[in-house]
Scaffold this motif. Structure first.
Motif, PDB file in Angstrom:
ATOM      1  N   LEU A   1       5.508 -10.626   4.644  1.00 11.37           N
ATOM      2  CA  LEU A   1       6.654  -9.791   4.975  1.00 11.37           C
ATOM      3  C   LEU A   1       7.682 -10.593   5.763  1.00 11.37           C
ATOM      4  CD1 LEU A   1       4.696  -6.621   6.154  1.00 11.37           C
ATOM      5  CD2 LEU A   1       5.979  -6.863   4.020  1.00 11.37           C
ATOM      6  N   PRO A   2       8.951 -10.581   5.362  1.00  4.78           N
ATOM      7  CA  PRO A   2       9.989 -11.235   6.158  1.00  4.78           C
ATOM      8  C   PRO A   2      10.008 -10.668   7.572  1.00  4.78           C
ATOM      9  CG  PRO A   2      10.832 -10.615   4.001  1.00  4.78           C
ATOM     10  CD  PRO A   2       9.480  -9.988   4.124  1.00  4.78           C
ATOM     11  N   ALA A   3      10.385 -11.512   8.537  1.00  6.03           N
ATOM     12  CA  ALA A   3      10.314 -11.115   9.944  1.00  6.03           C
ATOM     13  C   ALA A   3      11.078  -9.823  10.226  1.00  6.03           C
ATOM     14  CB  ALA A   3      10.851 -12.248  10.821  1.00  6.03           C
ATOM     15  N   GLY A   4      12.270  -9.693   9.651  1.00  9.01           N
ATOM     16  CA  GLY A   4      13.060  -8.496   9.900  1.00  9.01           C
ATOM     17  C   GLY A   4      12.404  -7.242   9.362  1.00  9.01           C
ATOM     18  N   GLU A   5      11.805  -7.343   8.170  1.00  4.52           N
ATOM     19  CA  GLU A   5      11.128  -6.184   7.588  1.00  4.52           C
ATOM     20  C   GLU A   5       9.899  -5.810   8.406  1.00  4.52           C
ATOM     21  OE1 GLU A   5      10.251  -6.518   3.459  1.00  4.52           O
ATOM     22  OE2 GLU A   5      12.229  -7.319   2.949  1.00  4.52           O
ATOM     23  N   LEU A   6       9.184  -6.813   8.901  1.00  5.10           N
ATOM     24  CA  LEU A   6       7.983  -6.549   9.686  1.00  5.10           C
ATOM     25  C   LEU A   6       8.343  -5.843  10.986  1.00  5.10           C
ATOM     26  CD1 LEU A   6       4.894  -7.050   9.724  1.00  5.10           C
ATOM     27  CD2 LEU A   6       5.363  -9.140  11.016  1.00  5.10           C
ATOM     28  N   GLU A   7       9.380  -6.326  11.647  1.00  8.04           N
ATOM     29  CA  GLU A   7       9.793  -5.721  12.914  1.00  8.04           C
ATOM     30  C   GLU A   7      10.254  -4.275  12.714  1.00  8.04           C
ATOM     31  OE1 GLU A   7      12.555  -6.818  16.818  1.00  8.04           O
ATOM     32  OE2 GLU A   7      12.681  -8.042  14.989  1.00  8.04           O
ATOM     33  N   GLY A   8      10.854  -3.998  11.562  1.00  9.30           N
ATOM     34  CA  GLY A   8      11.339  -2.657  11.296  1.00  9.30           C
ATOM     35  C   GLY A   8      10.342  -1.753  10.608  1.00  9.30           C
ATOM     36  N   ASP A   9       9.130  -2.232  10.447  1.00 14.38           N
ATOM     37  CA  ASP A   9       8.103  -1.457   9.752  1.00 14.38           C
ATOM     38  C   ASP A   9       7.508  -0.407  10.694  1.00 14.38           C
ATOM     39  OD1 ASP A   9       5.665  -0.504   8.688  1.00 14.38           O
ATOM     40  OD2 ASP A   9       5.384  -2.312   7.505  1.00 14.38           O
ATOM     41  N   HIS A  10       7.814   0.841  10.428  1.00 16.14           N
ATOM     42  CA  HIS A  10       7.248   1.957  11.193  1.00 16.14           C
ATOM     43  C   HIS A  10       6.581   2.929  10.220  1.00 16.14           C
ATOM     44  CE1 HIS A  10       8.935   1.054  15.226  1.00 16.14           C
ATOM     45  NE2 HIS A  10       9.845   0.405  14.507  1.00 16.14           N
ATOM     46  N   SER A  11       5.678   2.383   9.410  1.00 17.57           N
ATOM     47  CA  SER A  11       5.048   3.173   8.359  1.00 17.57           C
ATOM     48  C   SER A  11       4.239   4.337   8.924  1.00 17.57           C
ATOM     49  CB  SER A  11       4.151   2.284   7.497  1.00 17.57           C
ATOM     50  OG  SER A  11       4.907   1.338   6.770  1.00 17.57           O
ATOM     51  N   ALA A  12       3.589   4.134  10.063  1.00 18.38           N
ATOM     52  CA  ALA A  12       2.808   5.234  10.654  1.00 18.38           C
ATOM     53  C   ALA A  12       3.717   6.405  11.002  1.00 18.38           C
ATOM     54  CB  ALA A  12       2.062   4.751  11.900  1.00 18.38           C
ATOM     55  N   ALA A  13       4.919   6.111  11.484  1.00 22.60           N
ATOM     56  CA  ALA A  13       5.870   7.176  11.811  1.00 22.60           C
ATOM     57  C   ALA A  13       6.314   7.906  10.550  1.00 22.60           C
ATOM     58  CB  ALA A  13       7.084   6.597  12.539  1.00 22.60           C
ATOM     59  N   ASP A  14       6.528   7.157   9.461  1.00 18.14           N
ATOM     60  CA  ASP A  14       6.943   7.791   8.208  1.00 18.14           C
ATOM     61  C   ASP A  14       5.836   8.683   7.651  1.00 18.14           C
ATOM     62  OD1 ASP A  14       9.507   6.668   8.128  1.00 18.14           O
ATOM     63  OD2 ASP A  14       8.753   4.820   7.212  1.00 18.14           O
ATOM     64  N   VAL A  15       4.593   8.223   7.719  1.00 21.49           N
ATOM     65  CA  VAL A  15       3.483   9.033   7.232  1.00 21.49           C
ATOM     66  C   VAL A  15       3.363  10.312   8.055  1.00 21.49           C
ATOM     67  CG1 VAL A  15       0.963   9.146   7.031  1.00 21.49           C
ATOM     68  CG2 VAL A  15       2.196   7.130   6.223  1.00 21.49           C
ATOM     69  N   ALA A  16       3.450  10.183   9.378  1.00 20.89           N
ATOM     70  CA  ALA A  16       3.351  11.357  10.254  1.00 20.89           C
ATOM     71  C   ALA A  16       4.495  12.328   9.981  1.00 20.89           C
ATOM     72  CB  ALA A  16       3.360  10.925  11.716  1.00 20.89           C
ATOM     73  N   GLU A  17       5.695  11.786   9.782  1.00 20.49           N
ATOM     74  CA  GLU A  17       6.850  12.641   9.514  1.00 20.49           C
ATOM     75  C   GLU A  17       6.687  13.375   8.186  1.00 20.49           C
ATOM     76  OE1 GLU A  17      11.610  12.093   8.616  1.00 20.49           O
ATOM     77  OE2 GLU A  17      10.646  10.747  10.071  1.00 20.49           O
ATOM     78  N   GLY A  18       6.170  12.674   7.179  1.00 20.54           N
ATOM     79  CA  GLY A  18       5.974  13.297   5.882  1.00 20.54           C
ATOM     80  C   GLY A  18       4.951  14.423   5.921  1.00 20.54           C
ATOM     81  N   ILE A  19       3.840  14.196   6.630  1.00 22.54           N
ATOM     82  CA  ILE A  19       2.805  15.232   6.729  1.00 22.54           C
ATOM     83  C   ILE A  19       3.312  16.434   7.527  1.00 22.54           C
ATOM     84  CG2 ILE A  19       0.524  15.746   7.692  1.00 22.54           C
ATOM     85  CD1 ILE A  19      -0.300  12.899   6.947  1.00 22.54           C
ATOM     86  N   GLU A  20       4.057  16.162   8.597  1.00 23.92           N
ATOM     87  CA  GLU A  20       4.611  17.255   9.391  1.00 23.92           C
ATOM     88  C   GLU A  20       5.612  18.061   8.561  1.00 23.92           C
ATOM     89  OE1 GLU A  20       5.309  19.966  12.300  1.00 23.92           O
ATOM     90  OE2 GLU A  20       3.703  18.473  12.157  1.00 23.92           O
ATOM     91  N   ALA A  21       6.395  17.380   7.731  1.00 21.20           N
ATOM     92  CA  ALA A  21       7.346  18.084   6.873  1.00 21.20           C
ATOM     93  C   ALA A  21       6.605  18.982   5.881  1.00 21.20           C
ATOM     94  CB  ALA A  21       8.228  17.080   6.131  1.00 21.20           C
ATOM     95  N   LEU A  22       5.513  18.503   5.337  1.00 22.32           N
ATOM     96  CA  LEU A  22       4.711  19.337   4.446  1.00 22.32           C
ATOM     97  C   LEU A  22       4.163  20.556   5.189  1.00 22.32           C
ATOM     98  CD1 LEU A  22       2.663  16.667   2.443  1.00 22.32           C
ATOM     99  CD2 LEU A  22       4.508  18.124   1.571  1.00 22.32           C
ATOM    100  N   ARG A  23       3.741  20.338   6.426  1.00 19.69           N
ATOM    101  CA  ARG A  23       3.200  21.445   7.234  1.00 19.69           C
ATOM    102  C   ARG A  23       4.273  22.517   7.451  1.00 19.69           C
ATOM    103  NH1 ARG A  23       1.504  18.590  11.237  1.00 19.69           N
ATOM    104  NH2 ARG A  23      -0.635  18.400  10.489  1.00 19.69           N
ATOM    105  N   GLN A  24       5.533  22.068   7.592  1.00 18.64           N
ATOM    106  CA  GLN A  24       6.642  22.998   7.831  1.00 18.64           C
ATOM    107  C   GLN A  24       7.227  23.556   6.533  1.00 18.64           C
ATOM    108  OE1 GLN A  24       7.497  23.979  10.856  1.00 18.64           O
ATOM    109  NE2 GLN A  24       6.044  22.596  11.867  1.00 18.64           N
TER     110      GLN A  24
END
Length: 280
Positions: free
Chosen positions: A230-253
Motif C-alpha cells: 500500500l502506498p504510504a498515503g493510502e495506508l495513512e488514510g486507511d480507516h477500514s474499521a470505521a467504514d465497516v462500523a459505519e456500514g453496519i450501523e447504517a444497516l441497523r438504522q
C-alpha cells in the motif's frame, strides 16, 4: 539472536490473541513466564522469516518437525499476556487451504505432492492425539478479511509511518470482551438485514474461535507485510474499521444508502490491493 533469513516478508495480515499467563496450565505456564522475561525474544518478522527459510531446502519443509516454543508477549494493564506462535499447527492448517489458493501446476512446483501427502498424514495422526488444538494466530494473504474489522474500532487504530529501515505499521488492539460484543451485535444486525453470505459466515467462524480464549485476553489485528503493498498515503488514510462500523450501523438504522456509501469506500480502497495480487 542470529539472523534467520534476509527474505522479504510476504503480504500477509494477522489476527492474534494474547492470553494472560493464568490461562495456561502447568508446565506451559511456567515456560511462558520464563520466556516473557527474556530480553532476546524474536520479532514479528522473525517468525515469518523462519517459516520462509524452511521452504528453501530440497525437498522443502512445509511444516516444522517440532512445534515452536516462541510467542509474542504484551503487557496489558499490568498483566503479562502471550500469543504462542504454534507454527507447526498453523503450517498444517495452511497446507489444507493451499489448494484453493494456487493452480495445481504451481502448487506441485512449490510443494511436491509427496511432500504434501506426508504432511497431511502427520497432521491427521497429531490431530487424533490433540483434538482440541487451536491456533492463537490467524493469517490472511493479500487482504484483511472484512469480518476482522468488525472486532475493532477506529479509536483503537495505531499507525506509524516508519522511517529508514523501519517499515510502516498499522495495527488495532482491543480487549477480548469488546471484540466478542462487537461480533454479537454485528451478527444480530446482519441476520436481520441481509441474506446469508461470506460476511455472516466469517463472523460466525471468528466468533466461535474467540470463545475458546480467556475473557481477559487481548485481540490484535495487524496489517503485517501488507503495508508494503500500500502506498504510504493510502495506508495513512486507511480507516477500514470505521467504514465497516459505519456500514453496519447504517444497516441497523435502516439507511441502505449510507451503508452502500461505506461499502463503496471499502471496495475502492481495497481494489488497488487486489490489482497488485492479480499482477503477481
Amino acid at each position: 539472536m542470529p539472523k534467520v533469513s534476509s527474505v522479504i516478508v510476504p503480504y500477509a495480515t494477522y489476527l492474534r490473541v494474547y492470553e494472560p499467563l493464568a490461562a495456561f496450565p502447568e508446565p506451559e505456564r511456567g515456560h511462558w513466564t520464563r520466556y516473557a522475561r527474556r530480553p532476546d525474544r524474536p520479532s514479528y518478522q522473525d517468525e515469518l522469516r523462519r517459516s520462509l527459510a524452511d521452504l528453501l531446502p530440497t525437498p522443502p519443509v512445509p511444516v516444522p518437525v517440532h512445534e515452536s516454543s516462541d510467542a509474542f508477549v504484551l503487557e496489558v494493564d499490568g498483566v503479562v499476556c502471550v500469543c504462542p506462535w504454534r507454527t507447526r499447527l498453523r503450517g498444517w492448517q495452511a497446507l489444507e487451504e493451499l489448494g484453493d489458493e494456487l493452480p495445481a501446476p504451481v502448487l506441485d512446483a512449490v510443494l511436491p505432492a509427496v511432500v504434501r501427502r506426508q504432511a497431511a498424514q502427520d497432521y491427521e495422526r497429531w490431530l487424533a492425539r490433540n483434538p482440541d488444538a487451536r491456533p492463537w494466530i490467524r493469517t490472511s494473504t493479500w487482504q484483511v478479511p472484512l469480518h476482522w474489522f468488525v472486532l475493532v474500532s477506529d479509536g483503537e487504530r495505531r499507525f506509524d509511518k516508519g522511517s529508514g529501515d523501519v517499515p510502516p505499521m498499522l495495527r488495532y488492539q482491543t480487549p477480548m470482551v469488546e471484540a466478542r460484543r462487537r461480533v454479537a451485535r454485528a451478527l444480530r444486525t446482519l441476520k436481520e438485514t441481509i441474506d446469508e453470505g461470506p460476511l455472516i459466515d466469517g463472523l460466525l467462524d471468528v466468533g466461535r474461535w474467540l470463545e475458546e480464549f480467556h475473557p481477559r485476553s487481548l485481540v490484535e489485528l495487524d496489517y503485517g507485510g501488507l503495508v508494503h503493498a500500500l502506498p504510504a498515503g493510502e495506508l495513512e488514510g486507511d480507516h477500514s474499521a470505521a467504514d465497516v462500523a459505519e456500514g453496519i450501523e447504517a444497516l441497523r438504522q435502516g439507511d441502505g444508502a449510507a451503508a452502500g456509501e461505506a461499502y463503496g469506500r471499502l471496495v475502492e480502497r481495497w481494489r488497488s490491493v487486489r490489482d497488485r495480487r492479480s499482477a503477481n
